[in-house]
Structures are given as C-alpha cells and as structure tokens.
Design an enzyme around this catalytic site. Structure first.
Site, mmCIF file in Angstrom:
data_model
loop_
_atom_site.group_PDB
_atom_site.id
_atom_site.type_symbol
_atom_site.label_atom_id
_atom_site.label_comp_id
_atom_site.label_asym_id
_atom_site.label_seq_id
_atom_site.Cartn_x
_atom_site.Cartn_y
_atom_site.Cartn_z
ATOM 1 C CE LYS A 100 9.717 -6.521 -5.473
ATOM 2 N NZ LYS A 100 10.394 -7.750 -5.765
ATOM 3 C CB VAL A 127 2.645 -10.724 -5.544
ATOM 4 C CG1 VAL A 127 2.260 -11.177 -4.137
ATOM 5 C CG2 VAL A 127 2.230 -9.280 -5.754
ATOM 6 C CG ASP A 196 9.392 -6.599 -1.196
ATOM 7 O OD1 ASP A 196 9.549 -6.301 -2.392
ATOM 8 O OD2 ASP A 196 9.115 -7.754 -0.815
ATOM 9 C CE LYS A 200 7.218 -9.057 -2.939
ATOM 10 N NZ LYS A 200 8.224 -9.780 -2.164
HETATM 11 N N1 HSE Z 1 13.272 -8.841 -1.741
HETATM 12 C C1 HSE Z 1 12.131 -9.573 -2.081
HETATM 13 C C2 HSE Z 1 11.883 -10.629 -1.014
HETATM 14 C C3 HSE Z 1 12.337 -10.226 -3.408
HETATM 15 O O1 HSE Z 1 12.772 -10.858 -0.204
HETATM 16 O O2 HSE Z 1 10.809 -11.194 -0.937
HETATM 17 C C4 HSE Z 1 11.137 -10.810 -4.021
HETATM 18 O O3 HSE Z 1 10.129 -9.892 -4.199
#
Ligand code: HSE
Length: 412
Positions: A100, A127, A196, A200
């Site tokens: 991502k 995503v 993260d 996304k």
């Molecule tokens: N580290 C990410 C999460 C992994 O916990 O959603 C998946 O994108």
C-alpha cells in the site's frame, strides 16, 4: 506462463503456497497452458523450504527472463520496491502488488508506466487484505457517483483495540500478539500510528474521486494514546473506539480525508467489526451504502487477493485496466479543522464541576460522561457537532483544565 515473486515474507510465501496448492484451478481460470512460479527474489536464503531452489538474490534474473510475464511485489516499503516495479513495467511485465505504501505514493505514476507499456499494474491486496474492494469500487460500483468512503482499514489496530475493549489486555501485550499472528507491518509504527490506514484511504480516495491523494495531506492519528479510561467513557457514551479512516467529496471540488480513533455507536455497522477484521463502507448515489467485510490482514487472505490479480493479469495479458486515477493537486484535501464532527474530551481539573458547567455554556450543551472508579479530578464530555477548528477554539476557552484526551465522534 511464468511468474516471479519479489519478497518471500508473510504475504510472498502465502502467494507461493496458494499458487502451488490451487495450481490446476489457477491454470484453468487463467486460460493458460501452465502457470509456474519461476523465481523468488529475496536477500535471505531459506534452507529446507519447499521453494528453496527458486530463490534468487539478483533482480536482473527476473528482468532479463522474457518468459516471466507477471511479477508479484510483496517486499513492502518504498525502496527498492518502487525501482523494481517500475523496471518490470518498463520491461513489459505486468505487476501485482500488496504494497500500500507503494500504491499510495506512486500509484498514479506506476499506472501511467503500465499504460505506456500495455501491461497491467494491479493492487487488490493493498487495501483490505483479502476483502474484494478495489474491483468492486472500480467495476461493480462504476455507475455510481461515490461521495464517501469510511472504514476500519487496519487489522492490527482493530485487533489491539478489540483486545483492550474485550479482554482488558494492555496495549503492548496486544501488539505482541498481533505481531506473532503476522498481522503487523514490518515496522509496527505504520499500524499503530495510523500510517497504514492512511495509505489505504489515500488509495481508495484516488479510485473513488479520480485524483491522486498524497498521504502526507491526510490528517493521521494512531491509537497509541488510547487508554482504558477512554474505552470506558466510550461505553458510557454508547459505543466503542475504532480506528476510522474516512474520505468525503465536498461540493467545492475538494475532499476531506482523516484517519483517527473515533467513537462509533453500538448500532453502527462498523461497531461490531472486531479482531483482525476490516470493514469498508462505500456510499454511492445509486446504491446507497454498501459495506465490505472480511479479513483485512494475514498471510493467506492477502495471498488470496494477490493471486486473483495474477489470474486477472494472465487472462488480460494483451489488455490493460484503466483505473481513471489522475494526477494529484495542491490543496485538494481540505484541512480537518474545517471538517464537521463532534468531539469527546477527557480532562483533569481541580474544579471539575465548574469546568463541566463552563463546557455546557461555551459549547451550548455537552453530554457529560461517566465511568466507574474515575479519579475525583477527572471529567469527560461529548460536544455537539461543529467545525473541528471551532470546537478546538472553544475547548481552549475552558479555564483550569488539562486536556488528557480528545477523540472524534463519527456518525457512521
Ligand atoms: N498491517 C496491516 C494490517 C496488514 O494490520 O491491516 C494488511 O494491510
């Protein structure tokens, strides 16, 4: 047709496993004579691994092999993933990624490179892990004017919050468990600081609204400051705390995009999304609300989305997908201070009753919240809905309080 995988970590090894396990079906669905994993690029060696013989450390092996038509990038991080992916696309190879960070930062540019070389650059797994979301947005919901997306986009933080809310576990213990389960990113701060989820929602906003959204423009806050006291006040308010990522199209042509912990009412579709599960609510003008729910992280769920993209690349080897992802623009994302929502506030004060009565007056009515065993100098309330900048200005006017926590309240 031959495939290469770059990065033999959790997702990369899952991709190799699914390709082997479902080989015959994958060949049939790909409409090819065969689909073989030919190389695995990794700096490490894997003695005793079933795919040990495929591991190479030299990227040129992949780029120079014309029989490799599809390259899977599961290395994570921006560098050297970006350089490798660009080189693969320029060499006429389709690329599938779960990365991502790469898609959020470089999606527009890499799609352009793919277009120029008549190959595909697909990223369903970037995503929502195994949840189908990119294809539904770009294909199944294509008839809609999508004006809003909101969701729980990070499995690790949702797992941690669930453990805090339901098991009374402390943050560190829950994070270690998430890491042991293979949910967390290589650097867990990407999960717990909200980056993260930010990447996304940047990808989803670009797909829904048609312009690249720079992650740096998204107001992003993680869950590291959430305490069990906040969890209790949320329950008293009538909901739970979730890490919510949201983006909305505005009438002035701009968008709002925010990632932060938020109070979510028990009745909401997002409130019951627990553990590592993700849920993404998409609001379209024709369809209304649609919610996509499933495992947002983990080896095989993510590999499931990657391999589906590999199949799609194989089937459409001579065509390319156009996602309508245009260039970004300066000031495209409106400041969060101009966004309307309510706020939850927890404070300490030597004169709690006066502080609460001042809050009632300054905000024009607040909902006072309570929790069992609260220290005598602690108070909490929920404000009415207003522009966040105005709410924060009003909060600063309450004398004699130390603000301990401010959390947004959603209406999803
Ligand atoms: N580290 C990410 C999460 C992994 O916990 O959603 C998946 O994108």
């Amino acid at each position: 047709m031959n495939i290469a995988v770059m990065g033999y970590g959790v997702v990369g090894s899952g991709v190799a496993e699914v390709l082997a396990k479902n080989h015959d079906q994958i060949v049939r669905k790909s409409r090819q004579d065969d689909m073989q994993l030919k190389y695995i690029l990794d700096r490490r060696t894997f003695p005793g691994d079933v795919n040990e013989h495929l591991v190479v450390s030299d990227f040129s092996k992949i780029i120079e092999d014309d029989s490799v038509k599809i390259v899977v990038e599961t290395m994570g991080g921006l560098h050297p993933a970006y350089e490798f992916v660009l080189e693969c696309l320029n060499a006429g190879k389709s690329v599938v990624t779960s990365n991502k960070e790469l898609v959020a930062e470089k999606g527009c540019e890499l799609l352009k490179a793919a277009q120029e070389h008549n190959v595909n650059f697909l990223f369903e797994a970037s995503v929502g892990g195994g949840i189908p979301i990119i294809r539904p947005i770009t294909q199944c919901l294509a008839a809609n004017d999508i004006n809003e997306i909101a969701g729980i986009l990070n499995g690790t933080t949702n797992f941690i919050l669930t453990m805090m809310i339901k098991e009374g576990m402390d943050f560190d213990e829950a994070l270690r468990l998430a890491q042991r389960n293979g949910y967390a990113e290589r650097d867990p701060s990407a999960d717990i600081e909200g980056h993260d989820a930010c990447r996304k929602i940047a990808i989803l906003a670009a797909l829904c609204f048609g312009k690249h959204v720079y992650p740096a423009d998204i107001e992003t806050e993680g869950i590291t400051k959430i305490t069990l006291a906040d969890v209790d006040y949320a329950a008293n308010w009538g909901g739970v705390i979730k890490l919510i990522a949201r983006a909305k199209k505005l009438e002035n042509g701009k968008i709002t995009a925010i990632v932060s912990p938020a109070f979510v009412e028990y009745g909401s579709q997002l409130a019951g999304v627990d553990d590592v599960f993700n849920a993404i609510l998409v609001r379209g003008d024709a369809i209304g609300d649609v919610v996509f729910y499933g495992r947002g992280a983990g080896k095989l769920p993510t590999a499931s989305a990657v391999v589906a993209d590999v199949i799609d690349c194989a089937v459409h080897i001579k065509e390319r997908k156009d996602f309508g992802w245009g260039e970004g623009e300066e000031n495209y994302v409106q400041s969060y201070l101009d966004t309307e929502n309510a706020l939850y506030v927890r404070f300490t004060s030597d004169n709690k009753e006066k502080a609460l009565s001042d809050a009632q007056e300054i905000f024009g009515g607040v909902k006072v919240l309570e929790r069992k065993d609260a220290p005598a100098n602690e108070g909490a309330f929920a404000t009415p809905v207003a522009k966040e900048g105005d709410l924060r200005e009003k909060l600063a006017k309450i004398d004699g309080i130390t603000v301990e926590s401010v959390i947004r309240i959603t209406d999803y």
